[in-house]
Design an enzyme around this catalytic site. Structure first.
Site, short mmCIF file in Angstrom:
data_model
loop_
_atom_site.label_atom_id
_atom_site.label_comp_id
_atom_site.label_asym_id
_atom_site.label_seq_id
_atom_site.Cartn_x
_atom_site.Cartn_y
_atom_site.Cartn_z
N LYS A 1 34.45 39.96 48.03
CA LYS A 1 35.91 40.03 47.92
C LYS A 1 36.53 40.14 49.31
O LYS A 1 36.00 40.84 50.19
CB LYS A 1 36.30 41.23 47.07
CG LYS A 1 37.79 41.35 46.75
CD LYS A 1 38.05 42.51 45.80
CE LYS A 1 39.52 42.63 45.43
NZ LYS A 1 39.76 43.72 44.45
N SER B 1 42.24 42.68 40.22
CA SER B 1 42.50 41.90 41.42
C SER B 1 41.29 41.13 41.94
O SER B 1 41.41 40.27 42.80
CB SER B 1 43.00 42.83 42.53
OG SER B 1 41.98 43.77 42.89
N SER C 1 40.02 46.68 38.41
CA SER C 1 40.00 45.38 39.09
C SER C 1 38.64 44.72 39.19
O SER C 1 38.54 43.59 39.67
CB SER C 1 40.60 45.52 40.50
OG SER C 1 41.97 45.79 40.42
#
Length: 498
Positions: free
Chosen positions: A78, A153, A177
């Protein structure tokens, strides 16, 4: 011939160790899948093609190292995690050209284990969002249906895993997330106990809630990743001293047709009966019935109203976000607005140009609840309520070994459907937020397809602090008994050229 991209992390790691496939062959297979899928999926921000190919060539010239469990395996990280000499943006214009000089602790651990960092995954800007529509660079699409969101996210991480662009990915989970995008994309995702995995090198959203964790295709893969990234880190003051376990080895199930015998699973009936879409409720109920058939004792438990947790979370998270993001001021690093005459104007223009609407919204709300005259009314009360929520979850876990809960009240919604209604989106996280407030571990696994939406539905297993082994073992057993979801329809259409 085996499609390399269809292998699980555990399978490809074994094949690489046995030299049945080459590292360069594996990396190139992932890069080819990226080239095929990325124009439509948009799961990635930065791709390290040359670095990955160069490292793969060096590794192929060496012997596999059995002491490095991820030797030669391509993974994706990420973009909220710092990667040395590789652009890291947190999906924000304020960090558009930022190239760190150090690795996050978890990235360092991946490299030590032999993994190849293939790319940085798209995300909601500074992890603020539930759909990966808040990125400054692109919107990510769900591999099952390109008209739907992948969740957020960590939506880019989940979409990349599901699309076969890598074998595992790292995400971060502040209020769901990791678990929510894993559920929406039909893969597995783990939010470890707060402190189990170091946050060093993670760009902070809400420091008392953030936790790094893995997303992969199977629970076995998740356990292998946790073995690699978990453990104490002296550079992170919140890193726990709790000893590590061999989570992969602990997955071994009892023989027989009742492998969950002796396991007490708490089911919050109020969560199941209210607020869930019918297709989600049906999958949750079937999963609970399956656990019972496998020998588990299902216990009805009472948990706090998830709407209370939502209100508490958004006060605490926004307050911490406003404090953490104060460092992006145009002075030390990150975007600096041009043609500025005064210091005040530098702050104003750099932050106005660098931050997106959702980040600005949360900074303003966070600053408000921390301001003089409102601190006691909002933030202090939220902190007290958070403690009560934690106590209630601890009490519930005193009656059972783990909890079985929904991940989200609905399946993945269509792109743009909730963009103009942020409050509605906030409420979609009601079942994942309490786990972060209480600092507990939570595992999301795919449990079926929604009858109406034809989109994946996930279930969430929540355990006691540092009891990752218990939820991973239960998740592994359920995963083996649940019907597989199959090849994502969106990816199948892309690959076939439809």
């Amino acid at each position: 011939m085996t499609d390399i991209c269809s292998l699980s992390l555990t399978q490809v790691a074994s094949e690489l160790q046995a030299r049945k496939i080459g590292v360069a062959e594996t990396v190139n297979a992932c890069l080819e899948r990226i080239d095929t899928c990325e124009p439509q999926i948009g799961a990635l921000i930065t791709i390290a093609r040359d670095e990955a190919r160069s490292l793969a060539a060096k590794m192929d010239a060496q012997k596999p190292d059995p002491q490095r469990p991820l030797w030669g395996v391509p993974v994706i990280v990420k973009d909220a995690l710092s990667t040395k000499n590789l652009r890291t943006t947190a999906a924000s214009l304020i960090l558009d050209n930022f190239v760190p000089f150090y690795d996050a602790h978890v990235v360092h651990k991946l490299r030590e284990a032999g993994a190849i960092i293939l790319a940085k995954a798209n995300m909601d800007e500074f992890a603020m969002g539930s759909s990966t529509e808040n990125s400054a660079f692109r919107k990510t699409r769900n591999p099952w249906n390109l008209e739907h969101v992948p969740g957020g996210s960590s939506g880019g991480s989940a979409a990349a895993v599901t699309a076969g662009e890598c074998f595992a990915a790292l995400g971060s989970d502040t209020g769901g997330s990791i678990r929510q995008p894993a559920a929406f994309c039909g893969c597995a995702g783990l939010k470890p106990t707060y402190g189990r995995v170091s946050r060093y090198g993670l760009f902070a959203f809400a420091s008392s809630l953030d936790q790094v964790g893995p997303i992969a295709r199977t629970v076995e893969d998740i356990a292998l990743m946790l073995n690699v990234i978990g453990g104490h880190d002296p550079r992170d003051s919140t890193s726990a001293m709790e000893p590590m376990e061999d989570y992969a080895a602990n997955l071994a199930a009892k023989s027989g047709d009742r492998p969950l015998a002796g396991t007490r699973i708490g089911l919050p009936s109020a969560f199941i009966s209210n607020g869930l879409a019918t297709e989600v409720r049906d999958v949750i109920v079937r999963a609970a019935d399956l656990a019972r058939d496998l020998g588990a004792e299902i216990i009805d438990i009472t948990l706090p109203d998830p709407n209370i947790a939502s209100a508490t979370y958004y006060i605490v998270a926004m307050a911490e976000a406003s404090s953490n993001l104060a460092r992006y001021d145009g002075v030390r690093y990150g975007r600096r607005a041009p043609d500025i005459d005064t210091l005040d104007e530098l702050y104003l223009q750099s932050r106005s140009q660098g931050f997106g609407n959702e980040v600005k919204r949360r900074i303003m709300l966070g600053s408000y609840v921390l301001s003089s005259g409102y601190y006691d009314a909002y933030f202090k009360k939220a902190a007290q309520t958070r403690r009560l929520i934690q106590m209630k979850y601890f009490e519930a876990l005193g009656q059972c070994d783990l909890l079985l809960m929904p991940v989200a009240p609905v399946t993945a919604w269509k792109l743009g459907e909730n963009e103009q209604d942020p409050l509605k989106t906030y409420l979609m996280d009601a079942y994942t937020l309490p786990v972060n407030l209480a600092g507990l571990p939570g595992l999301s696994i795919p449990a079926g397809m929604g009858a109406e939406s034809s989109m994946p539905v996930g279930i969430q297993l929540v355990g006691k602090p540092f009891a990752e082994s218990a939820i991973l073992r239960c998740g592994h057993i359920l995963e083996k008994a649940l019907p597989p979801l199959g090849i994502p329809t969106g990816i199948r259409d892309i690959i076939s050229g439809h």
